[in-house]
Structures are given as C-alpha cells and as structure tokens.
Design an enzyme around this catalytic site. Sequence first.
Site, PDB file in Angstrom:
ATOM      1  N   LEU A 327     -40.805  34.680 -12.457  1.00  0.00           N
ATOM      2  CA  LEU A 327     -40.411  35.503 -11.050  1.00  0.00           C
ATOM      3  C   LEU A 327     -38.870  35.181 -10.791  1.00  0.00           C
ATOM      4  CD1 LEU A 327     -40.784  38.538  -9.267  1.00  0.00           C
ATOM      5  CD2 LEU A 327     -41.949  36.887  -8.305  1.00  0.00           C
ATOM      6  N   VAL A 329     -35.873  35.946  -7.687  1.00  0.00           N
ATOM      7  CA  VAL A 329     -35.929  36.746  -6.505  1.00  0.00           C
ATOM      8  C   VAL A 329     -34.633  36.705  -6.238  1.00  0.00           C
ATOM      9  CG1 VAL A 329     -38.507  35.239  -5.587  1.00  0.00           C
ATOM     10  CG2 VAL A 329     -35.978  33.625  -5.500  1.00  0.00           C
ATOM     11  N   GLY A 331     -30.204  36.647  -5.907  1.00  0.00           N
ATOM     12  CA  GLY A 331     -29.664  35.702  -4.615  1.00  0.00           C
ATOM     13  C   GLY A 331     -30.307  36.251  -2.861  1.00  0.00           C
ATOM     14  N   GLY A 332     -29.023  35.944  -2.187  1.00  0.00           N
ATOM     15  CA  GLY A 332     -29.577  36.272  -0.756  1.00  0.00           C
ATOM     16  C   GLY A 332     -30.148  35.362  -0.005  1.00  0.00           C
ATOM     17  N   GLY A 334     -29.105  32.911   2.345  1.00  0.00           N
ATOM     18  CA  GLY A 334     -28.049  32.986   3.791  1.00  0.00           C
ATOM     19  C   GLY A 334     -26.991  31.733   4.034  1.00  0.00           C
ATOM     20  N   CYS A 543       3.902  39.911   3.460  1.00  0.00           N
ATOM     21  CA  CYS A 543       4.278  40.374   4.479  1.00  0.00           C
ATOM     22  C   CYS A 543       3.909  41.236   4.896  1.00  0.00           C
ATOM     23  CB  CYS A 543       5.972  40.525   3.784  1.00  0.00           C
ATOM     24  SG  CYS A 543       5.499  41.924   2.363  1.00  0.00           S
TER      25      CYS A 543
END
EC number: 4.1.1.19
Length: 676
Positions: A327, A329, A331-332, A334, A543
């Site tokens: 399984l 999961v 990314g994420g 934090g 610029c």
Amino acid sequence: MGVKSTAASSEVVNSHSDKTPVSLNGGRKKQDIQMLPPSTVQEVPPNQWTIEKSEALYRIEGWGQPYFSINAAGHVTVSPKGDRGGSLDLYELVNALKLRNLGLPLLIRFSDILENRIEILNACFAKAIARYNYPGDYCGVFPVKCNQQRHLIEDLVRFGKPHQFGLEAGSKPELMIALALLDTPGAPLICNGYKDREYIETAMLAQKIGQMPIIVLEQIEEVDLVIEVSEQLGIKPILGVRAKLSTRGMGRWGTSSGDRAKFGLTIPEIINAADKLRDADLLDSFQLLHFHVGSQISAINVIKDAIQEASQIYVELALLGANMKYLDVGGGLGVDYDGSQTNFYASKNYNMQNYANDIVAELKDTCAERNIPVPTLISESGRAVASHQSVLIFDVLSTSEVPFEAPEAPREGESQVISYLWETYQLISEENYQEAYHDAAQFKEEAISRFNLGILPLRERAKAERLYWACCHKILSITRQQEYVPDDLEDLEEIMASIYYANLSVFQSAPDCWAIDQLFPIMPIHRLDEEPTHRGILADLTCDSDGKIDRFIDLRDVKSVLELHAFKTGEPYYLGMFLNGAYQEIMGNLHNLFGDTNAVHIQLTPKGYQIEHVVKGDTMSEVVSYVQYDSEDLVEKIRQRCELALEDKQITLSESQKLLQTYEQSLSRYTYLLKS
C-alpha cells in the site's frame, strides 16, 4: 489572508484512538489563537537585544529544530546530524567558501541532514509498527521529481541502503535516472506518471537486471498496453493502481485527489482493470494500491480520512483475488515552514510520528477486521526528506529607504498646506495618531492637487512631501509600540518599508515564492545579537516587478515586511533562505538569464567539515547557449564592430581591446553580480 488556526495540544500529539477533529478552515480571529509558551524575550531589559529575541523574532526554534539555531556570536549555526551533536557556524562557513572562489548566491547542501531525515522517517514507522504490533514492514521511496540533482540522488540511494529506501519516477527521464542509480537489492522503484510502450517495456525489462519496478496504472488506457507488452516480452510485471479517493486534500494541492483528479482510476475503472488482468492471467501481478491526496498536507484529519478510505479499498481488492502486497500512501507529509504547528498551508498540525501512527494503526485495524494480511507500507515523502538539507545564502547589494529628513517649520509666504502639515507633525501623539495619519494624507493630496494646477511651486511640493513622510515616521514609531494597530494603519509598515536589493533571482532560486506564494523562512545569518531596526522587503536582480519577496513567516499570519539590520556600505550582509531543498532547484527558470547558482555539498567530520562536491553555477556563456546563442559568434560580432569603429576613429585601439577583453571575460563568469 486568514490568521492561522492552531491545533489543540491533544491533536498535535495525536494517537490512533484520538478522533478529535481538526479545524480545516483558513484561519481564526486573533483572539482564538493558542499562543506558544512565552519565550525569554519578556524577561530581559526592554532596551537590551539578545539572541533569544532573535530566536523568537525569526521563529527559528519552530521551523529550524533540530538543525538550526543561533550561537552566542549572533550567527546561525547548523547541526547537520540533528540531536547527535556537532555544529557549524554558517557565517564562518560562507566566508570560508567565498575564499575558495565560490561567489554568492550560494546553495549549501548538508548531506548529513539528508541522511538524518531518512533515518527519522524510518525510525518513526519502525516505532509505530512496534507500538501497534503491525505484522508488516515499511519501505520509503524518494520521488525524483522533488530534486533530480545527481549528487543528491546518489546520496539518497547511499543513505537509504540500510532501509531499502527506493525511488519513485514520474516520467521517462526520471525512470532512466532511477534505473541507473538505484542499486539497493529489493528496494522498490515506483513507476508513476504518463506511460508509453517504451516506458513500460523499459520498466519490465529492468526486472532482468535485479530491479524491482512496480508499474502503477494511472490511466485506464495503460491497462491494455501493459497486458500487450507483458505478452510480447513474456515477463510478468509487478503492477499497482492509483486510486482516485473521494477524500479531498486541502490547500493549493487539494485538487490532487477526488473524482476530477489528474491521475488515478475511479472505483469502477479499478474493477474494470482487475477484470482485464484476470482475463489476461495477470491478476497475481496486481500487488499494489497507490493514492495521493496532495502535497504539503497541513491537517492530520485529511491523512486519517484518506488512509481509512484507502484501507477499505485495499482489503476489497484482496478479497476480489488480487495478489495485494503493498500500500503506497503517496506524498503529502508536510513541512512546518513557519514553525507555528497549525493547519495553516505553510505549516502542519502533526509531527512525523503522528503521521506514521495513524497510517499503521488504521491499516492494521482494517486488515484485521477482514482477516487480510497487512501490506508492506510505502510512502513517497519528498518534501519532508529533502527540504531541510538545503540553504540558499545571498548577500544584500544596496538598499532604498523611505526618505526622512528633520522637517523644517514653514517660512513666511509659503502655502498654507505647508503650515497644516507642520502643525499635524507637531501635534502627533499616542492619543491622536490615527486621526493625524488621515490629516497628513489629506494635506499631501491637497499639495499635489495644487501643484498640478500650477498653484504650488516645485520646492514647496517637495517640502510638503518631506513633512508627510516625517509624519508617517512619527506615527509608525507609535504604532510599533501598540498591542493593536487600527485596520486603516495596517499598511503603514509596508508603505514605510525599505527595499533591500538581494543578489539572487526569485524566479531561479525560489520560484514557488513567485508562483504560488509559498513561504520559506528567511533571516540574516549574522548580526543576530543586534536589534534589527529596519523593516524591509527583498527585491531581486531581475527587471520584473514580481521579482521580489514581500511575504514572510509569522506566528499569527503572514508578515509583509521582514525585520532587518541597517545596511552598512562596504560590509557584507548575508541572508539565508531555509527549507528550500524541494522543487525549487528544478523548477527555477532563466528569467533575465540568471542561471543556476553555485552549489556545495558539506559533510560534518570530527575535525569540522569537508566539501564533498562543488557544483559551479552557470556562466553567461552557458545560459546564452540555452537560448541558441554561440559565445564565439557573439565575440566575433563585437570584434567586427570594434574594427569598423576603429576605421571611423570612434574608438581607440586600447579601448577596443579593453572592450573585447571585458566582453570575453564576462561570458566566462557567473551570471550573478560580483560585489566589490
């Protein structure tokens, strides 16, 4: 911009049994904020500045632990091994690197931090597995898209070997990198992204050289293609599917999941894929379920909901006959960029151990209820692994201050508006500063209107403006002492801010600041035992008017100005941008042809440190070649023009040689400015 919402303490140390919901709104009113423990700032004499005040001001203890702190000299220190000891003075390190002809801006990568992040991630899952008696294993992978730099990927593979840490590829070029560099036996190679026949053939054939590629089906069309290639090659692949969960993420990446997500199969499509694989005698190849609910998940509830839904899908697939073993999961996980420990988009209201606990516990319970063997857990944590190891150091070239001169009393015969402004300035106090601000603004506009009508002379307009700015300075000094600033004066700090011109390109080194308003901790790396008396924004070398940074981390909200020290001509003033090791390097662009910065890899040693690698930044010759210019051709064009100018006696021979020499030398040098 809403004020951040702080998670309750029980949620920050949340366990599997804790079902208290976390607020998912954008923020709360100031009075709802749960303040962090008081710092020692309040315990020192009010007129004495300390490093503890700098620590609180720049929130380094919130976002920097256990890697960054401030020493007694007022310099930022780096502890690459975290709590294991050993530290470096960042200011002294930068000066030593400059002596090695490594100019600023300079990207410093700390290999030991990278190793430490991998160790912590694996330790958190190991602890969760032991705590909940989970009868399965954990295996992390690093998404190559997060930072494709060769030395970093090589380090990741090396440091990940004891943990069978693998890689994730989201494209064909990334697959080529991963296949060549991943030499850890048994480490998974997750194959995501859009796939054509060549991609799938390469991944399947890689099994023959000892790799463990897992092809994740993300589009329904890929199912037929995988079956066809498998039959042609006579190879049974390891397959997975990416599910479109109904659980939605939050923040700017919330649309990464849900029915209209870019990647993944719906539940009917997953059933259809399983049926097709069964008909092709490949159902036993179906071994992995993958999901992704977005990058930088700031609230633990989103993770809880996602793993609960994914766990149910996993056991149902196993009951359908799929050979389920893994399984993923996604990314994420934090990163707490502002150190507030909230569900604000630049923070998170959980730690890495909470994350591992919730995933392990939920999956164990679900599998036990249905009597299904638990899977090997895989996570694709890129941001949480790579962000901390990289620090961008840049210097300030000059500043632009809001003009301030001691105001002069009106002279006889001057316009009455001058007298009004002078009187306003004289009478400003804590009791009337708000009213005085509006009066001063009104008188300034009246002065401009009179000037435009030809009534007010230029010198008097200049005096009116000086008086107006003097009023603003006086009012600002009062508001800075107030606990509450009226709404109509909130912008005064930004209006009065200095501009610090920084030797960098935001578009090259921090594109997320410009593109998606990402916050990164930014602070001086020295002079932190001095009070930063100025407030400023940062303007880069491009610029473009967007080439600036005017949003900075804060506990309550986002600051529009950064506290900085007075710029001293002839003395270096170094700033550091922290936690920018994920995505920024590869997503940077060549706005105004400012190229890659110098980069150096530092490793801690018993005697101090060693420089593992030096990666020189782009030269002007290299960046112009990216846009199809040939350096030799450019030099030849200048030479020809010099010859014509010599014939016409517009230039001397020595001047032409000087121009050619300078032109050629410039092409071979760094694209950033060399501060004398």
